[in-house]
Write a protein that holds these residues in place. Structure first.
Motif, PDB file in Angstrom:
ATOM      1  N   GLY A 651       0.844  -1.186   0.000  1.00  0.00           N
ATOM      2  CA  GLY A 651       0.000   0.000   0.000  1.00  0.00           C
ATOM      3  C   GLY A 651       0.882   1.239   0.000  1.00  0.00           C
ATOM      4  N   ILE A 652       0.492   2.280  -0.789  1.00  0.00           N
ATOM      5  CA  ILE A 652       1.319   3.484  -0.940  1.00  0.00           C
ATOM      6  C   ILE A 652       0.501   4.708  -0.540  1.00  0.00           C
ATOM      7  CG2 ILE A 652       2.665   4.901  -2.535  1.00  0.00           C
ATOM      8  CD1 ILE A 652       2.945   2.422  -4.322  1.00  0.00           C
ATOM      9  N   SER A 653       1.071   5.511   0.349  1.00  0.00           N
ATOM     10  CA  SER A 653       0.478   6.826   0.653  1.00  0.00           C
ATOM     11  C   SER A 653       1.546   7.887   0.378  1.00  0.00           C
ATOM     12  CB  SER A 653      -0.005   6.896   2.100  1.00  0.00           C
ATOM     13  OG  SER A 653       1.080   6.783   3.007  1.00  0.00           O
ATOM     14  N   LEU A 654       1.110   9.082  -0.060  1.00  0.00           N
ATOM     15  CA  LEU A 654       2.035  10.134  -0.501  1.00  0.00           C
ATOM     16  C   LEU A 654       1.886  11.369   0.375  1.00  0.00           C
ATOM     17  CD1 LEU A 654       1.406   9.838  -4.342  1.00  0.00           C
ATOM     18  CD2 LEU A 654       3.328   8.898  -3.062  1.00  0.00           C
ATOM     19  N   TYR A 655       3.035  11.965   0.687  1.00  0.00           N
ATOM     20  CA  TYR A 655       3.060  13.270   1.357  1.00  0.00           C
ATOM     21  C   TYR A 655       3.323  14.338   0.304  1.00  0.00           C
ATOM     22  CZ  TYR A 655       4.784  17.364   3.821  1.00  0.00           C
ATOM     23  OH  TYR A 655       4.973  18.647   4.256  1.00  0.00           O
ATOM     24  N   PRO A 656       2.547  15.399   0.277  1.00  0.00           N
ATOM     25  CA  PRO A 656       1.495  15.803   1.241  1.00  0.00           C
ATOM     26  C   PRO A 656       0.090  15.444   0.773  1.00  0.00           C
ATOM     27  CG  PRO A 656       2.088  17.658  -0.118  1.00  0.00           C
ATOM     28  CD  PRO A 656       2.922  16.512  -0.631  1.00  0.00           C
ATOM     29  N   GLU A 657      -0.036  14.735  -0.369  1.00  0.00           N
ATOM     30  CA  GLU A 657      -1.349  14.495  -0.966  1.00  0.00           C
ATOM     31  C   GLU A 657      -2.268  13.705  -0.032  1.00  0.00           C
ATOM     32  OE1 GLU A 657      -3.206  12.158  -4.847  1.00  0.00           O
ATOM     33  OE2 GLU A 657      -1.069  12.678  -4.775  1.00  0.00           O
ATOM     34  N   ASN A 658      -1.749  12.661   0.645  1.00  0.00           N
ATOM     35  CA  ASN A 658      -2.588  11.784   1.471  1.00  0.00           C
ATOM     36  C   ASN A 658      -2.478  12.055   2.964  1.00  0.00           C
ATOM     37  OD1 ASN A 658      -1.508   9.226  -0.795  1.00  0.00           O
ATOM     38  ND2 ASN A 658      -3.441  10.347  -0.886  1.00  0.00           N
ATOM     39  N   GLY A 659      -1.768  13.112   3.344  1.00  0.00           N
ATOM     40  CA  GLY A 659      -1.651  13.415   4.754  1.00  0.00           C
ATOM     41  C   GLY A 659      -0.350  14.126   5.037  1.00  0.00           C
ATOM     42  N   GLU A 660      -0.322  14.897   6.156  1.00  0.00           N
ATOM     43  CA  GLU A 660       0.864  15.673   6.475  1.00  0.00           C
ATOM     44  C   GLU A 660       1.523  15.251   7.785  1.00  0.00           C
ATOM     45  OE1 GLU A 660       0.074  19.815   6.307  1.00  0.00           O
ATOM     46  OE2 GLU A 660      -0.556  19.813   4.204  1.00  0.00           O
ATOM     47  N   ASP A 661       0.922  14.252   8.471  1.00  0.00           N
ATOM     48  CA  ASP A 661       1.554  13.784   9.705  1.00  0.00           C
ATOM     49  C   ASP A 661       1.818  12.278   9.602  1.00  0.00           C
ATOM     50  OD1 ASP A 661      -0.780  12.266  11.345  1.00  0.00           O
ATOM     51  OD2 ASP A 661      -1.619  13.990  10.270  1.00  0.00           O
ATOM     52  N   ALA A 662       2.678  11.803  10.464  1.00  0.00           N
ATOM     53  CA  ALA A 662       3.137  10.412  10.382  1.00  0.00           C
ATOM     54  C   ALA A 662       1.989   9.419  10.560  1.00  0.00           C
ATOM     55  CB  ALA A 662       4.218  10.169  11.439  1.00  0.00           C
ATOM     56  N   TYR A 674      -4.364  -3.221   2.363  1.00  0.00           N
ATOM     57  CA  TYR A 674      -5.490  -4.147   2.449  1.00  0.00           C
ATOM     58  C   TYR A 674      -6.286  -4.165   1.149  1.00  0.00           C
ATOM     59  CZ  TYR A 674      -4.905  -5.379   7.321  1.00  0.00           C
ATOM     60  OH  TYR A 674      -4.420  -5.892   8.488  1.00  0.00           O
ATOM     61  N   LEU A 675      -6.351  -3.002   0.479  1.00  0.00           N
ATOM     62  CA  LEU A 675      -7.021  -2.975  -0.822  1.00  0.00           C
ATOM     63  C   LEU A 675      -6.259  -3.840  -1.813  1.00  0.00           C
ATOM     64  CD1 LEU A 675      -9.147  -1.883  -2.762  1.00  0.00           C
ATOM     65  CD2 LEU A 675      -7.676   0.105  -3.168  1.00  0.00           C
ATOM     66  N   ALA A 676      -4.937  -3.771  -1.794  1.00  0.00           N
ATOM     67  CA  ALA A 676      -4.120  -4.600  -2.686  1.00  0.00           C
ATOM     68  C   ALA A 676      -4.380  -6.081  -2.427  1.00  0.00           C
ATOM     69  CB  ALA A 676      -2.632  -4.276  -2.487  1.00  0.00           C
ATOM     70  N   LYS A 677      -4.543  -6.457  -1.157  1.00  0.00           N
ATOM     71  CA  LYS A 677      -4.844  -7.862  -0.855  1.00  0.00           C
ATOM     72  C   LYS A 677      -6.215  -8.247  -1.395  1.00  0.00           C
ATOM     73  CE  LYS A 677      -2.008  -8.888   3.209  1.00  0.00           C
ATOM     74  NZ  LYS A 677      -1.325 -10.021   2.555  1.00  0.00           N
ATOM     75  N   ASP A 678      -7.205  -7.341  -1.212  1.00  0.00           N
ATOM     76  CA  ASP A 678      -8.543  -7.634  -1.697  1.00  0.00           C
ATOM     77  C   ASP A 678      -8.590  -7.733  -3.217  1.00  0.00           C
ATOM     78  OD1 ASP A 678      -9.452  -7.672   0.869  1.00  0.00           O
ATOM     79  OD2 ASP A 678     -10.259  -5.616   0.844  1.00  0.00           O
ATOM     80  N   GLU A 690     -11.789   7.039  -1.907  1.00  0.00           N
ATOM     81  CA  GLU A 690     -12.721   5.921  -2.052  1.00  0.00           C
ATOM     82  C   GLU A 690     -12.258   4.715  -1.234  1.00  0.00           C
ATOM     83  OE1 GLU A 690     -11.429   7.638  -4.470  1.00  0.00           O
ATOM     84  OE2 GLU A 690     -13.165   8.760  -5.227  1.00  0.00           O
ATOM     85  N   LEU A 691     -10.971   4.575  -1.086  1.00  0.00           N
ATOM     86  CA  LEU A 691     -10.427   3.445  -0.320  1.00  0.00           C
ATOM     87  C   LEU A 691     -10.849   3.538   1.143  1.00  0.00           C
ATOM     88  CD1 LEU A 691      -8.671   0.973  -0.034  1.00  0.00           C
ATOM     89  CD2 LEU A 691      -6.671   2.446   0.161  1.00  0.00           C
ATOM     90  N   SER A 692     -10.911   4.730   1.691  1.00  0.00           N
ATOM     91  CA  SER A 692     -11.341   4.894   3.076  1.00  0.00           C
ATOM     92  C   SER A 692     -12.754   4.374   3.264  1.00  0.00           C
ATOM     93  CB  SER A 692     -11.280   6.369   3.483  1.00  0.00           C
ATOM     94  OG  SER A 692      -9.954   6.799   3.590  1.00  0.00           O
ATOM     95  N   HIS A 693     -13.610   4.711   2.277  1.00  0.00           N
ATOM     96  CA  HIS A 693     -14.989   4.209   2.356  1.00  0.00           C
ATOM     97  C   HIS A 693     -15.017   2.689   2.243  1.00  0.00           C
ATOM     98  CE1 HIS A 693     -16.364   8.287   2.283  1.00  0.00           C
ATOM     99  NE2 HIS A 693     -15.880   8.537   1.058  1.00  0.00           N
TER     100      HIS A 693
END
Length: 954
Positions: A651-662, A674-678, A690-693
């Motif tokens: 799973g990949i998250s990007l700073y600052p697009e997907n959040g600014e804190d650790a 988990y989405l990749a596993k599904d 959409e992944l959060s939902h």
């Protein structure tokens, strides 16, 4: 306090006897009164009989008088009734007295004779009175007759006079009367007068009647009835007098006995009063003793405990009474200890010793005890135990022993000095660290240990601190006997007495050589994973904070890659943790080799790895790194004798697009993983809104699934499998469905993976198997011709130790043979190809179960090892069937799968047949069995019966 005694002591027995005597005395007096009443009644009846008998005798005297026959009849009737009552009472009171019985019989007989004589007397009396009247009438007639001479009249009157005198008196002789009547007879013959002749005849008759009356009267007077009644009376009086004498004697004996027992009770009471003060003193001493007092009976059942017992043991008096003292037994003392105790007591000797007992709450305590057998009249009546709680004393000794043991065996050097700092004692650790024996340092100052590295001011300040604060802690550099410099962490404490005077100093020193040499290692372990050598989570979080600070300052992009190995848990559980650890080391090595030097990688535990990619120019650079990682990890690895393949989901998250804190970036990268596993595993996914939902929906499913079985939300449907040649149903596949009140219908593709991750698949799997067997039996019983039923079993469930036994038990319960059940497993389970998996499948086949590979062709399995698999059926995945069309490349794959499977003897099932074109093609290439909407969609067992039952044609 109750004194040990037998169940019934002497006073109780005497008191009971005294009460019994009183009850017996009153009962006997009542019987005497009853006897007197009986005698009085009998006496009255006998007197009545005597008086009635006299009345009967008096009646027989009045021969020439007319009597009241009603009165005499009443007397006879009363006599009979009185005699009958008397007879009834006497037979009841004296059933065995023959004398009374005989007398009663005689009275009855004599009375019966007398009654008959009285009846005869009454008839003669009537005749006499009637004849007398007739004679008087004749005499009057003759007297008035003028033809009769005066002489004749005088003779008639004289004859009548003598007849009447004969009737009323015994002084007139019958012969003289007869002489006079002879003269009357001559006169009648001579005068030939009718009246005189009749007078003569009637006089003769009357004379005979009087004679008979006198004889009956005499007989009645001489009857033995009265003497017999008198004799009976005397017998009853004699018996009564005798009984009365006996009753007086017995009553006197009762009275004397009662007085004796009463006097005995008084004497015993006086004796008990004499001992009352002593007993009270003993009771007070026992109840207020500082020792535990326990008294048992001869059978060693507790009869008394004092308050100290309750405080010491935790048992109340009510809980202890009636129990054996072994309720306190702790098991800390062996059987020989108790055998020696019982042997001494059985000899009647006193026993002394110490117990290790157990309180009601289970804690141990120690007692010094003295147990004495108590005898009364040389008979054992109880045991008296006096026990002193020595727990505090024992525990203090134990603490001293422990302290001594710690003093000698601790790894820290311990030194004890006097108030002047002269050594008095050292332990073995001191000798081990410094090389000095006690003789080397005793009565010496510890400055022999000074290395010279710390100057005189250091020690001066140290002692000033000890004198002011009573304690000093710090690091010293000392010198051993061999001259080696060693660092020691030292704690020095001043010991003062109750007056504040210094009596000792103690010093505890810890050798820091090993600790300081391992400090670098400790620093390393604080920030690195001990298994793989990668950075750990603590180091990762510190580094990420710094990286985010730099990224913010430089306005650069940063990526978090959350990596989770696919199916690692299966490898770890089936092959063991040793193999799993080696796999993790290999994975860590490959990850390190793939990344750039500027990239940061850490292991978070288990099979989770997290990376930080810095200074990215675009998001695609993270995708390139993820792709390289996936390709590198899916390469086969040889671990011991095992040829293993493991893949990864990233799973990949990007700073600052997907959040600014650790925390946010890590959470989003985890969600993307988990989405990749599904999405099928072995790939990567970026985090999106959409992944959060999707993650929340998955969480909702997980929560609702926990109660689905209990809420009866899970149910089964069955899709027919049919022969592609005959187009007839031959089996069904069991399919699970879930309908939730809030989530609605949830497809198996969504909730089965979640059930496998959460462990709910285990009870769900048993439910599916049970319900499938039940439905299969029902369909067959209702005329559906089925050879078997196919049931999907999760690879997770195969880890259940007793899975095979449970399935066999369920099948037997529904009278289904194992060869009627086909276990469907995924191709992925076969791909793992572990020895345990193969053995498991072979065990199922040995029991008769059939094995089917579901979704064949979707994984990475090689057709070359199909012949090694313990399976019976190959099921072609729907994705191949969907693409069947003229000239489709999938057609060639299907033909190859079928051809190879036929060669190996497998049965082929094609699922997802929805068009006639698909069915025709599969039939042409010799596929055995079809399944899909073209033939039937999945339906309930009742619908299967309605559609396919042969009974409707019978």
């Amino acid at each position: 306090m109750s004194t040990p005694r037998k169940r019934f002591d002497g006073i109780s027995i005497i008191l009971l006897i005294f009460i019994a005597l009183l009850i017996s005395l009153f009962s006997y007096l009542y019987s005497i009164e009853k006897s007197i009443q009986n005698y009085t009644a009998n006496h009255d009846n006998v007197i009545t009989l005597e008086l009635l008998n006299k009345e009967l005798n008096d009646f027989s005297i009045a021969m020439n008088q007319f009597s009241n026959y009603d009165k005499i009849n009443h007397a006879i009737k009363k006599f009979k009734k009185t005699l009958k009552n008397l007879e009834k009472d006497l037979l009841l009171q004296y059933p065995n007295n023959s004398t009374i019985h005989k007398k009663l019989k005689k009275v009855q007989n004599y009375f019966q004779t007398e009654e008959e004589d009285i009846e005869y007397f009454k008839s003669l009396n009537s005749s006499l009175i009637s004849g007398s009247h007739f004679l008087f009438d004749l005499q009057s007639t003759i007297t008035d007759e003028k033809t009769v001479s005066l002489k004749s009249k005088s003779l008639i009157n004289e004859a009548l006079f003598y007849i009447l005198r004969y009737t009323t008196s015994d002084y007139i002789d019958k012969t003289y009367v007869l002489k006079k009547l002879a003269e009357v007879n001559k006169l009648s013959q001579k005068s030939q007068q009718k009246f005189i002749k009749n007078f003569y005849k009637q006089s003769i008759v009357m004379l005979e009647t009087v004679t008979a009356l006198k004889q009956v009267s005499l007989k009645i007077h001489n009857s033995k009835l009265f003497p017999t009644i008198v004799e009976l009376h005397k017998i009853l009086d004699t018996i009564y007098a005798k009984n009365l004498f006996i009753q007086k004697i017995i009553t006197l004996l009762f009275f004397i006995s009662t007085v004796i027992f009463l006097v005995t009770l008084i004497i015993m009471h006086i004796y008990s009063l004499k001992n009352k003060k002593e007993l009270f003193a003993f009771k007070y001493a026992v109840e207020h003793s500082d020792n535990t007092i326990v008294i048992t009976d001869a059978n060693k059942k507790i009869t008394f405990v004092n308050d100290v017992f309750e405080k010491t043991t935790g048992y109340t008096r009510q809980e202890a009474i009636g129990e054996n003292p072994n309720i306190l037994k702790s098991g800390q003392q062996n059987d020989s200890f108790y055998k020696e105790l019982n042997a001494k007591l059985s000899k009647g000797e006193k026993w002394e010793g110490e117990f290790i007992n157990k309180r009601k709450d289970g804690s141990l305590f120690y007692e010094k005890a003295s147990i004495v057998p108590v005898f009364l009249n040389k008979k054992l009546i109880s045991y008296l135990a006096i026990k002193l709680n020595i727990t505090q004393y024992v525990e203090q000794n134990m603490k001293l022993a422990q302290a001594a043991s710690v003093f000698e065996n601790t790894e820290e050097a311990i030194i004890i000095t006097d108030e002047h700092g002269k050594v008095k004692s050292i332990n073995s650790a001191f000798t081990k660290i410094y090389g000095y024996l006690l003789d080397d340092v005793k009565d010496k100052n510890l400055n022999i240990l000074h290395s010279g590295i710390q100057d005189i001011n250091f020690y001066k300040n140290m002692w000033n601190h000890i004198i002011e604060k009573d304690l000093w802690k710090g690091k010293l550099i000392n010198k051993t006997k061999d001259g080696e410099m060693i660092p020691v962490w030292t704690t020095i404490k001043k010991i003062s007495d109750k007056h504040g005077q210094t009596v000792n100093y103690t010093a505890v020193q810890t050798d820091l050589r090993e600790l300081e040499s391992s400090q670098a290692k400790a620093d390393y372990l604080a920030y690195h994973d001990s298994l793989t050598g990668l950075y750990n989570r603590v180091n990762f979080e510190e580094y990420l904070s710094h990286a985010l600070f730099v990224a913010k300052r430089n306005k650069t992009m940063l990526a978090i890659l959350f990596i989770d190995l696919d199916r690692f848990k299966v490898i770890n559980d089936t092959l063991g943790h040793d193999i799993g650890d080696k796999v993790l080391k290999t994975v860590a090595q490959r990850l390190s080799e793939t990344l750039r030097e500027s990239d940061f990688i850490s292991r978070w535990g288990g099979d989770e790895f997290v990376m930080i990619l810095e200074n990215l120019n675009s998001a695609s650079e993270a995708a390139v790194v993820a792709t390289n990682l996936i390709d590198k990890l899916k390469e086969p690895m040889q671990i011991n004798a095992h040829h293993l393949i493991t893949t990864a989901s990233i799973g990949i998250s990007l700073y600052p697009e997907n959040g600014e804190d650790a925390n946010t970036l890590i959470k989003h990268a985890d969600s993307a993983m988990y989405l990749a596993k599904d999405m099928g595993k072995n790939n990567f996914r970026y985090y999106t809104e959409e992944l959060s939902h999707e993650i929340q929906k998955k969480l909702d499913i997980d929560m609702a699934l926990h109660n689905a079985l209990q809420n009866n939300e899970i149910y089964m449907v069955f899709q027919p499998q049919y022969s592609l040649k005959s187009k007839k149903i031959i089996s069904v596949e069991a399919l699970v469905r879930w309908e939730n009140s809030e989530l609605g219908f949830v497809s198996p593709e969504k909730f089965i993976p979640i059930a496998e991750d959460s462990g709910i698949i285990i009870p769900l799997g048993y439910f599916i198997f049970e319900e499938s067997c039940k439905a299969f039996k029902k369909m067959k019983e209702n005329g559906v011709k089925l050879e078997q039923i196919a049931i999907n079993v999760s690879s997770i469930q195969f880890k259940e130790t007793h899975l095979l036994d449970t399935f066999v038990s369920i099948a037997k319960r529904h009278n289904i043979e194992p060869n009627e059940i086909e276990i469907e497993i995924t191709e992925r389970f076969i791909m793992e190809h572990t020895i345990s998996n193969m053995n498991m499948l072979q065990n199922f086949r040995n029991y008769g179960f059939k094995i089917s590979i579901d979704d064949f062709g979707t994984g990475y399995s090689s057709m070359s090892y199909l012949k090694q698999l313990p399976v019976d059926t190959i099921k072609i995945d729907k994705s191949f069937v969907d693409d069947i069309a003229d000239g489709s490349s999938d057609n060639v794959i299907i033909e190859a799968i079928i051809a190879l499977s036929k060669t190996l003897g497998y049965i082929i099932v094609a699922e997802g047949i929805e068009t006639q074109e698909q069915e025709n093609f599969l039939a042409e290439v010799n596929c055995d069995i079809g399944q899909g909407y073209l033939f039937s969609k999945p339906v309930s067992s009742d619908e299967i019966i309605t559609t396919f039952s042969t009974k409707k044609y019978d």
